[in-house]
Structures are given as structure tokens and as C-alpha cells.
Scaffold this active site. Structure first.
Site, mmCIF file in Angstrom:
data_model
loop_
_atom_site.group_PDB
_atom_site.id
_atom_site.type_symbol
_atom_site.label_atom_id
_atom_site.label_comp_id
_atom_site.label_asym_id
_atom_site.label_seq_id
_atom_site.Cartn_x
_atom_site.Cartn_y
_atom_site.Cartn_z
ATOM 1 N N HIS A 1 -19.916 40.934 -27.039
ATOM 2 C CA HIS A 1 -20.332 42.192 -26.400
ATOM 3 C C HIS A 1 -20.039 43.434 -27.249
ATOM 4 O O HIS A 1 -19.559 44.452 -26.739
ATOM 5 C CB HIS A 1 -19.670 42.337 -25.030
ATOM 6 C CG HIS A 1 -20.088 41.275 -24.041
ATOM 7 N ND1 HIS A 1 -21.312 40.680 -24.052
ATOM 8 C CD2 HIS A 1 -19.408 40.705 -22.991
ATOM 9 C CE1 HIS A 1 -21.391 39.797 -23.068
ATOM 10 N NE2 HIS A 1 -20.256 39.789 -22.416
ATOM 11 N N HIS B 1 -24.347 44.445 -17.783
ATOM 12 C CA HIS B 1 -23.338 43.449 -17.412
ATOM 13 C C HIS B 1 -22.838 43.668 -15.981
ATOM 14 O O HIS B 1 -21.634 43.675 -15.737
ATOM 15 C CB HIS B 1 -22.185 43.500 -18.426
ATOM 16 C CG HIS B 1 -21.441 42.219 -18.561
ATOM 17 N ND1 HIS B 1 -20.595 41.748 -17.595
ATOM 18 C CD2 HIS B 1 -21.428 41.298 -19.556
ATOM 19 C CE1 HIS B 1 -20.072 40.601 -17.993
ATOM 20 N NE2 HIS B 1 -20.569 40.299 -19.184
ATOM 21 N N GLU C 1 -27.475 38.393 -17.111
ATOM 22 C CA GLU C 1 -27.612 39.284 -18.257
ATOM 23 C C GLU C 1 -28.883 38.916 -19.026
ATOM 24 O O GLU C 1 -28.909 37.925 -19.736
ATOM 25 C CB GLU C 1 -26.390 39.151 -19.161
ATOM 26 C CG GLU C 1 -25.080 39.412 -18.453
ATOM 27 C CD GLU C 1 -23.908 38.705 -19.130
ATOM 28 O OE1 GLU C 1 -23.741 38.840 -20.346
ATOM 29 O OE2 GLU C 1 -23.170 38.002 -18.439
HETATM 30 C C1 BGC Z 1 -19.751 36.070 -20.978
HETATM 31 C C2 BGC Z 1 -18.447 35.452 -20.547
HETATM 32 C C3 BGC Z 1 -17.398 36.494 -20.640
HETATM 33 C C4 BGC Z 1 -17.785 37.661 -19.793
HETATM 34 C C5 BGC Z 1 -16.793 38.762 -19.975
HETATM 35 C C6 BGC Z 1 -20.067 37.190 -20.074
HETATM 36 O O1 BGC Z 1 -21.228 37.816 -20.490
HETATM 37 O O2 BGC Z 1 -20.785 35.130 -20.991
HETATM 38 O O3 BGC Z 1 -18.100 34.356 -21.350
HETATM 39 O O4 BGC Z 1 -16.149 36.013 -20.253
HETATM 40 O O5 BGC Z 1 -19.030 38.144 -20.160
HETATM 41 O O6 BGC Z 1 -16.562 39.396 -18.841
#
Ligand code: BGC
Length: 383
Positions: free
Chosen positions: A138, A212, A348
Site C-alpha cells: 500500500h 481501502h 479493493e
Molecule cells: C491486504 C491485507 C492487509 C490489509 C491491511 C489489505 O488490502 O490485502 O493483507 O493486511 O490490507 O489492512
């Protein structure tokens, strides 16, 4: 900076209130569309973080802050018309600054994982910040979810919104090129939260922006295992123990990954299936059935106790369905609700994880002179 001043002036003209909004959980009565801009909090360096309280003509509301482009609240009607906040998050900036698993934020420059935080582009190997064991997740240590975006109100014939812009400098978190990113959220009168993403760059760079949001259509009354999910995908991209895809696309038939018919999230989440062991449940990217269309249905979620329905449409080729497996009761959110295991789910919309290292996946490389442009729409109803 000029944009900020303009936005602030516009806000003063547009709204009558200037206090920090306290979220009560009950929605406004039907009325005209409105945008209310208030101060949500102040960053340690003194910069104000604004909250855009959007209200559409049916009375649905969204609250979006300039820190992280976070949707901090979203009220949607149940089958009796009762409005409830259906996203996880906090009611103050300090909690967002302290610890958040990306609640409601825009993630970037690359949403999802890049294996070992490395990729090679045009013969040059780039090393990114690693923040998920050996991998980049991310956008790194300080991704787009942890910066203050510039803002201006958006008025459209069919909805109200906020335009957020952020300049990610050449070298930030290890990425090449100055990337000018824009995210426009619009709350439409069809009860949709429409998210439009745009970006341009002055050097070739990977880009993969997504929202998210953690949804709980009960309004946080219980976990999300009873929600019934449909994913419009014949295939998913299997991962290793670090959640990095192998590069294959695998048929979902006869596996717990098959959501082509609506199925309760909890029905198979703990099945003895290797992919579910990695990530402790669903935390995978599905390959959407695009059938040559640009904007396609991606997912539909139905919550039986309230009747709430959320439909997701997108221009993107993939969707990460994450079942909140890493929530463990240590975070307390809005209204004192403790976010227990699997208390929210994320859908997402995105390009596939680790695409910069997977030549067989659709490209995520943006080059100077081209424009990155994607759209995702979350539509809310009840039955
Ligand atoms: C991911 C997870 C991660 C989370 C974080 C998601 O987009 O796929 O693996 O733990 O984001 O909050």
C-alpha cells in the site's frame, strides 16, 4: 496552496458551520444536496485537516477528510429506511495518526503488494520502502493514506463531492517520477459513492490506486461473516505465504474461492484449503470477468438482517477481497465499537498485486504523456 485557500473560501461561502463534526449515527431527513466543510483535526505541524460532509438528495451522507483521502463515515439506508454508518474508522484525527489498518483511505502509489519491494523498469532496478515483512504494501511507510491532500468541493447535477489532489515527489518511498494524483469522490443521488482516479507522471512509474474502505453493512452490530458476497470472477490469482501472487490465474470452480453465486462470507472461510491459510482467510485478488467491457459489475454484497445491499462496478481488471482477518479486537473505533476479528470487509478494485514483477499481468506502468484514469462505483440499496 492557492487551491487550498480557494477551497477554504468556497467552504466558508458554502457552509454555515465551522465546528468539528461529531458523528451521531442518525441520518438527516430528505432534502437538497449539500456540502458542509469543517475542520476534522490538526496535524502535528499545524496543518488543518478538513472534513467534507456530503449529503445527497435522498439523505444519504458521506464524510471524507483531507488526511489520507479517508471516508470516515458513510450512512446508508436499511430496508426500513434507517440510516446507519456502514464503514469502519475513527471519530478523531489522533486515532487515525496513531494506528490504522488503512481504514477508509486511498492507498498508493501502488495499492497492494510489490514482492521484496523491488521492480525493474526500462532496465533500472528500483528499491521501495518495505513495510510488510520483506514486501512493500500500500505505498510503503508513508503512502497516500498518510498525507494531507489538497481539496475543493465538487458540485454536479447528480451529486456532490470533493476533489483531492496530491503531488507525490520523484523518489518518494523509492518510486520514480513526480506523480500528480487526483481522486474525486462523488455521492450521487442514486445512492452511489463514485470514485474517479487520475494521475500523470514525468517519469515511467507503476501506479495502482484503490479505496481501502472497510464495510460492515450491519453498522458494526456483529462481524461480517453473515454477509452474502457475489464476485463476478471465474479466476483468482493464488499467492505464497507472503501474499505475493505466483503469476498464475486459477479457476475458482470447486474451491472456497468461488463466489459466482452469492455465498455467506463465513460459509467456507475456515475451510482446509491452502490459499485460505495464507492470510488467515480471504485476502486475495480475483480476476474480474470483463467480457470486453470497460465498466463492469465486480461484486455484490447483501446483509440479510438489515437488507442492505452494496454493488461494486469498476473499470479495473481485479478486486482484492479482504475479510478483515487481521482485525483482532485491539482497535476501538467510532462510537466505542471494538473491531473484533473479521468485523469489516474490503473490496479493493485494482490491478493485480505485484504486477511490476509479473509480465503476464496487465501492466501498471504509467508513462509521461499518458493519463492514468480509473473509476469505481459503490451503489447502496436495500431489499
Ligand atoms: C491486504 C491485507 C492487509 C490489509 C491491511 C489489505 O488490502 O490485502 O493483507 O493486511 O490490507 O489492512
Amino acid at each position: 496552496m492557492g487551491l487550498v485557500v480557494l477551497a477554504a473560501l468556497a467552504a466558508m461561502v458554502l457552509c454555515s458551520c465551522s465546528t468539528v463534526k461529531q458523528w451521531t449515527g442518525s441520518g438527516p431527513a430528505e432534502g437538497p444536496m449539500d456540502i458542509d466543510v469543517t475542520v476534522f483535526g490538526t496535524m502535528p505541524d499545524g496543518q488543518d485537516v478538513r472534513n467534507y460532509h456530503l449529503r445527497n438528495a435522498t439523505g444519504m451522507t458521506a464524510d471524507i477528510i483531507t488526511y489520507g483521502a479517508i471516508v470516515v463515515a458513510l450512512e446508508a439506508p436499511d430496508r426500513d429506511g434507517t440510516m446507519t454508518d456502514i464503514v469502519l474508522g475513527y471519530d478523531n484525527l489522533a486515532d487515525y495518526l496513531k494506528e490504522t489498518p488503512y481504514f477508509g483511505a486511498i492507498v498508493g502509489r501502488y495499492g497492494n503488494r510489490i514482492g521484496k519491494g523491488k521492480f525493474t523498469l526500462d532496465g533500472v532496478t528500483y528499491t521501495l520502502a518495505t513495510n510488510n515483512d520483506e514486501n512493500h504494501l500500500h505505498g510503503g511507510l508513508k503512502g497516500f493514506d498518510k498525507v494531507v491532500w489538497d481539496d475543493e468541493p465538487v458540485w454536479r447535477p447528480d451529486g456532490v463531492g470533493v476533489k483531492l489532489t496530491y503531488l507525490s515527489k520523484d523518489g518518494e518511498e523509492g518510486y520514480p517520477g513526480n506523480l500528480q494524483a487526483t481522486v474525486i469522490y462523488v455521492l450521487t443521488n442514486k445512492n452511489e459513492l463514485r470514485v474517479e482516479y487520475e494521475a500523470t507522471t514525468d517519469k515511467a512509474t507503476p501506479v495502482n490506486l484503490t479505496h481501502h474502505g472497510y464495510f460492515n453493512l450491519t453498522g458494526g452490530k456483529r462481524d461480517i461473516l453473515g454477509h452474502e458476497l457475489m464476485l463476478n470472477a471465474d479466476k483468482f490469482t493464488p499467492v505464497d505465504a507472503g501474499l505475493i501472487p505466483s503469476g498464475h490465474r486459477v479457476d475458482v470452480t470447486d474451491t472456497p474461492m468461488d463466489f459466482r453465486k452469492a455465498t455467506a462470507i463465513g460459509a467456507r472461510i475456515d475451510d482446509d484449503y491452502e490459499q485460505l491459510k495464507f492470510g488467515g482467510g480471504y485476502d486475495h485478488n480475483w480476476v474480474l470477468n470483463k467480457n470486453g467491457k470497460i465498466m463492469t459489475p465486480a461484486a455484490k454484497v447483501y446483509e440479510p438482517t438489515t437488507g442492505r445491499v452494496m454493488e461494486v462496478r469498476t473499470t479495473e481488471p481485479g478486486i482484492q477481497f479482504y475479510a478483515g482477518n487481521f482485525l483482532d479486537g485491539t482497535l476501538t473505533g467510532k462510537g466505542g465499537i471494538v473491531y473484533q476479528h473479521r468485523y469489516g470487509f474490503c473490496l479493493e478494485t485494482q490491478h493485480f498485486p505485484d504486477s511490476p514483477n509479473k509480465p503476464g499481468f496487465p501492466s501498471t506502468i504509467l508513462r509521461p504523456g499518458s493519463k492514468y484514469q480509473t473509476t469505481t462505483v459503490y451503489r447502496f440499496s436495500a431489499k
